[in-house]
Scaffold this active site. Structure first.
Site, PDB file in Angstrom:
ATOM      1  N   TYR A 183       0.848  -1.205   0.000  1.00  0.00           N
ATOM      2  CA  TYR A 183       0.000   0.000   0.000  1.00  0.00           C
ATOM      3  C   TYR A 183       0.874   1.242   0.000  1.00  0.00           C
ATOM      4  O   TYR A 183       1.836   1.319   0.764  1.00  0.00           O
ATOM      5  CB  TYR A 183      -0.892   0.029   1.256  1.00  0.00           C
ATOM      6  CG  TYR A 183      -2.348  -0.167   0.927  1.00  0.00           C
ATOM      7  CD1 TYR A 183      -2.981   0.687   0.032  1.00  0.00           C
ATOM      8  CD2 TYR A 183      -3.096  -1.191   1.501  1.00  0.00           C
ATOM      9  CE1 TYR A 183      -4.317   0.507  -0.291  1.00  0.00           C
ATOM     10  CE2 TYR A 183      -4.426  -1.376   1.188  1.00  0.00           C
ATOM     11  CZ  TYR A 183      -5.039  -0.519   0.288  1.00  0.00           C
ATOM     12  OH  TYR A 183      -6.348  -0.697  -0.033  1.00  0.00           O
TER      13      TYR A 183
ATOM     14  N   ARG B  72      -1.500  -2.350 -18.800  1.00  0.00           N
ATOM     15  CA  ARG B  72      -2.818  -1.711 -18.831  1.00  0.00           C
ATOM     16  C   ARG B  72      -2.873  -0.653 -17.727  1.00  0.00           C
ATOM     17  O   ARG B  72      -2.675  -0.973 -16.554  1.00  0.00           O
ATOM     18  CB  ARG B  72      -3.854  -2.813 -18.588  1.00  0.00           C
ATOM     19  CG  ARG B  72      -5.260  -2.518 -18.984  1.00  0.00           C
ATOM     20  CD  ARG B  72      -5.995  -3.818 -19.239  1.00  0.00           C
ATOM     21  NE  ARG B  72      -5.593  -4.337 -20.533  1.00  0.00           N
ATOM     22  CZ  ARG B  72      -6.086  -3.914 -21.700  1.00  0.00           C
ATOM     23  NH1 ARG B  72      -7.036  -3.017 -21.724  1.00  0.00           N
ATOM     24  NH2 ARG B  72      -5.659  -4.415 -22.824  1.00  0.00           N
TER      25      ARG B  72
ATOM     26  N   THR C 296      -3.594   6.240 -22.003  1.00  0.00           N
ATOM     27  CA  THR C 296      -3.421   4.913 -21.429  1.00  0.00           C
ATOM     28  C   THR C 296      -1.970   4.518 -21.706  1.00  0.00           C
ATOM     29  O   THR C 296      -1.297   5.134 -22.534  1.00  0.00           O
ATOM     30  CB  THR C 296      -4.352   3.880 -22.095  1.00  0.00           C
ATOM     31  OG1 THR C 296      -4.248   4.036 -23.497  1.00  0.00           O
ATOM     32  CG2 THR C 296      -5.788   4.050 -21.658  1.00  0.00           C
TER      33      THR C 296
ATOM     34  N   LYS D 135      -1.608   0.961 -25.190  1.00  0.00           N
ATOM     35  CA  LYS D 135      -1.961   0.886 -26.623  1.00  0.00           C
ATOM     36  C   LYS D 135      -0.659   0.972 -27.429  1.00  0.00           C
ATOM     37  O   LYS D 135       0.183   0.087 -27.294  1.00  0.00           O
ATOM     38  CB  LYS D 135      -2.963   1.986 -26.976  1.00  0.00           C
ATOM     39  CG  LYS D 135      -4.301   1.842 -26.220  1.00  0.00           C
ATOM     40  CD  LYS D 135      -5.331   2.797 -26.717  1.00  0.00           C
ATOM     41  CE  LYS D 135      -6.683   2.565 -26.073  1.00  0.00           C
ATOM     42  NZ  LYS D 135      -6.875   3.291 -24.803  1.00  0.00           N
TER      43      LYS D 135
ATOM     44  N   GLU E 173      -0.494   4.822  -0.560  1.00  0.00           N
ATOM     45  CA  GLU E 173      -1.275   6.043  -0.832  1.00  0.00           C
ATOM     46  C   GLU E 173      -0.419   7.286  -0.621  1.00  0.00           C
ATOM     47  O   GLU E 173       0.343   7.353   0.341  1.00  0.00           O
ATOM     48  CB  GLU E 173      -2.501   6.085   0.081  1.00  0.00           C
ATOM     49  CG  GLU E 173      -3.580   5.145  -0.411  1.00  0.00           C
ATOM     50  CD  GLU E 173      -4.719   4.959   0.566  1.00  0.00           C
ATOM     51  OE1 GLU E 173      -4.844   5.751   1.508  1.00  0.00           O
ATOM     52  OE2 GLU E 173      -5.481   4.000   0.384  1.00  0.00           O
TER      53      GLU E 173
ATOM     54  N   ASP F  54      -6.262  13.973 -25.075  1.00  0.00           N
ATOM     55  CA  ASP F  54      -6.322  12.559 -24.680  1.00  0.00           C
ATOM     56  C   ASP F  54      -5.669  11.780 -25.826  1.00  0.00           C
ATOM     57  O   ASP F  54      -6.291  11.523 -26.850  1.00  0.00           O
ATOM     58  CB  ASP F  54      -7.782  12.143 -24.480  1.00  0.00           C
ATOM     59  CG  ASP F  54      -7.914  10.654 -24.179  1.00  0.00           C
ATOM     60  OD1 ASP F  54      -6.917   9.912 -24.340  1.00  0.00           O
ATOM     61  OD2 ASP F  54      -9.018  10.222 -23.810  1.00  0.00           O
TER      62      ASP F  54
HETATM   63  N1  DSN Z   1     -11.490   1.219 -25.391  1.00  0.00           N
HETATM   64  C1  DSN Z   1     -10.434   1.945 -26.036  1.00  0.00           C
HETATM   65  C2  DSN Z   1     -10.374   1.707 -27.489  1.00  0.00           C
HETATM   66  O1  DSN Z   1     -10.502   0.569 -27.888  1.00  0.00           O
HETATM   67  O2  DSN Z   1     -10.172   2.632 -28.263  1.00  0.00           O
HETATM   68  C3  DSN Z   1     -10.465   3.388 -25.726  1.00  0.00           C
HETATM   69  O3  DSN Z   1     -10.255   3.551 -24.378  1.00  0.00           O
END
Ligand code: DSN
Length: 451
Positions: free
Chosen positions: A45, A246, A237, A240, A47, A210
């Site tokens: 933990y 993730r 994120t 990707k 925080e 974003d």
């Molecule tokens: N779910 C994602 C995508 O596939 O583009 C976006 O967060």
């Protein structure tokens, strides 16, 4: 006895190895990243935050040696602090940011934390509408954020670019507190400079990007970085094109200081406001095993080979798009400038994206049915499919394999045309099995890393 879950993981390994992943938001992580994710760091933990004083100027050797006073709510943070500082420092270097918050559990959490940092309930956000290619967290009425803040959507032009005139008109009319550029189905390179000029006309307007889909392309230098064009905040994120675990990440420019002292609400103080908004504002304990994996992923993305990877993603996407067009596929925006391709299956062949997704799944090619701008068919049976090249590029497929892929996709399109509905696909099982065997043979020549 081993839990049944391990059998299912084994089957998923086979599915991933024998098929080709075309979902543009998926990728394959390295063995090092997998190891960190499955490590004992999950037991801890933490925080709060490691100290942020002076972080951007620090080199890794100094971070590894020194322990700074931290702002944690639990003891035993010696190693965790060093790991989280490494992640922060590498993320700042990678994206030319003054500050990085590496704790968001996901992209949606990252976006919500930025909204909570800067907005009051009812404040206006101007973002790309969902049908135009935006994301759920950019104002879809089913989300908590859309029910808390006032989202206005801008659209895209017929040729698939942002409708900058619409964006400017709506910005001047509604005076949003945030202008948001970001997408999950958009194939052009946004003109960040133009949007920043529009934002500068509006008092206290936070410019937020974003970049979840293209963060790896930005890191690899083949896509502009919004922070270099006057944007205050970039969320993403990490799994990707960036090819990490993730999770989520928030990068910003501005004053970096202890989140303990309540800062004045100014654009310069956005890094501190964001820290307070992630913890304790919207999250509890950070996932330190994932933060360790993020640090490794940022380290991998800082290496020169990652630049080649990013270049190859775009090269493959362009090659695939042009072969598909040659074979009669109609693509939104007539092709791509990034890693994404959106096929209008309805206009190309008369069937919707759902049957095509299903038929491709049967031969080991995985993508997702997707709405098109102004799609009247709704999100359950949309008129197209979305695909991309980050995962197959990681496996080493190149331009000649893109040609093979496009030819398979055309054959499957012909099957779907003849079948007319999902229920009839089993009648074409012999044809589908032949293609499935070809896909499997090619896929096994390009092993999944980390397996
Ligand atoms: N779910 C994602 C995508 O596939 O583009 C976006 O967060």
């Amino acid at each position: 006895m081993k839990d049944l879950v391990f059998d299912l993981i084994k089957q998923e390994k086979t599915r991933q190895s024998e098929g080709l992943e075309l979902i543009p938001s998926e990728n394959y992580v390295s063995k090092d990243i997998l190891t960190a994710m499955g490590s004992i760091l999950t037991n801890k933990y933490s925080e709060g935050y490691p100290s942020f004083e002076g972080i951007p100027g620090w080199d890794e050797a100094r971070i590894a040696k020194e322990i700074l006073p931290n702002y944690r709510y639990y003891g035993g943070q010696t190693n965790i602090d060093r790991i989280e500082r490494l992640a922060i420092n590498r993320a700042c270097r990678l994206f030319h940011a003054d500050h990085a918050n590496v704790q968001p559990h996901s992209g949606a959490q990252a976006n919500n934390a930025v909204y909570f940092a800067w907005l009051k309930p009812g404040d206006t956000v101007l973002g790309m509408s969902l049908p135009a290619g935006g994301h759920l967290t950019h104002g879809s009425p089913v989300t908590l954020s859309a029910q808390t803040y006032n989202f206005i959507g801008y659209g895209v032009t017929d040729d698939g670019d942002i409708d900058y005139e619409d964006l400017e008109k709506k910005a001047l009319e509604h005076k949003p507190k945030i202008i948001l550029v970001g997408f999950s189905a958009f194939m052009k390179i946004p003109d960040f400079e133009r949007v920043a000029k529009i934002g500068a006309k509006i008092p206290d307007c936070l410019l937020m990007a974003d970049m979840a889909h293209v963060a790896g392309l930005i890191a690899g230098g083949v896509h502009p970085n919004p922070l270099d064009y006057g944007f205050h905040v970039m969320t993403t994120t990490t799994h990707k094109t960036l090819r990490g675990p993730r999770g989520g990440l928030i990068l910003s420019r501005g004053n970096v200081a202890s989140p303990l002292k309540k800062p004045e609400r100014t654009l310069e103080n956005i890094p501190i406001l964001i820290d307070r908004s992630v913890f304790p504002g919207t999250q509890g304990g950070p996932l330190e095993h994932i933060i360790a994996a993020k640090a490794i992923a940022f380290g991998e993305a800082l290496r020169p080979e990652f630049k080649d990877y990013a270049k190859n993603i775009v090269k493959n996407a362009k090659a695939l798009a042009s072969k598909l067009i040659e074979l009669g596929f109609i693509l939104q925006g007539d092709g791509t400038e990034n890693h994404l391709i959106l096929i209008n299956t309805k206009e190309s062949f008369g069937f919707d994206g759902k049957i095509y997704e299903k038929a491709l799944d049967l031969v080991g090619l995985t993508l997702n049915a997707n709405s098109l701008p102004s799609d009247a068919s709704g999100s359950f049976r949309p008129s197209g499919v979305r695909l991309g090249t980050p995962a197959i590029t990681t496996r080493g497929l190149g331009e000649s394999e893109m040609e093979t892929l496009a030819l398979w996709m055309k054959k499957i399109a012909d099957v779907c045309k003849d079948a007319g509905s999902e229920e009839n696909l089993p009648k074409f099982s012999a044809e589908l099995e032949t293609i499935h065997n070809e896909v499997r043979t090619l896929a096994l020549k390009f092993p999944v890393p980390g397996i």
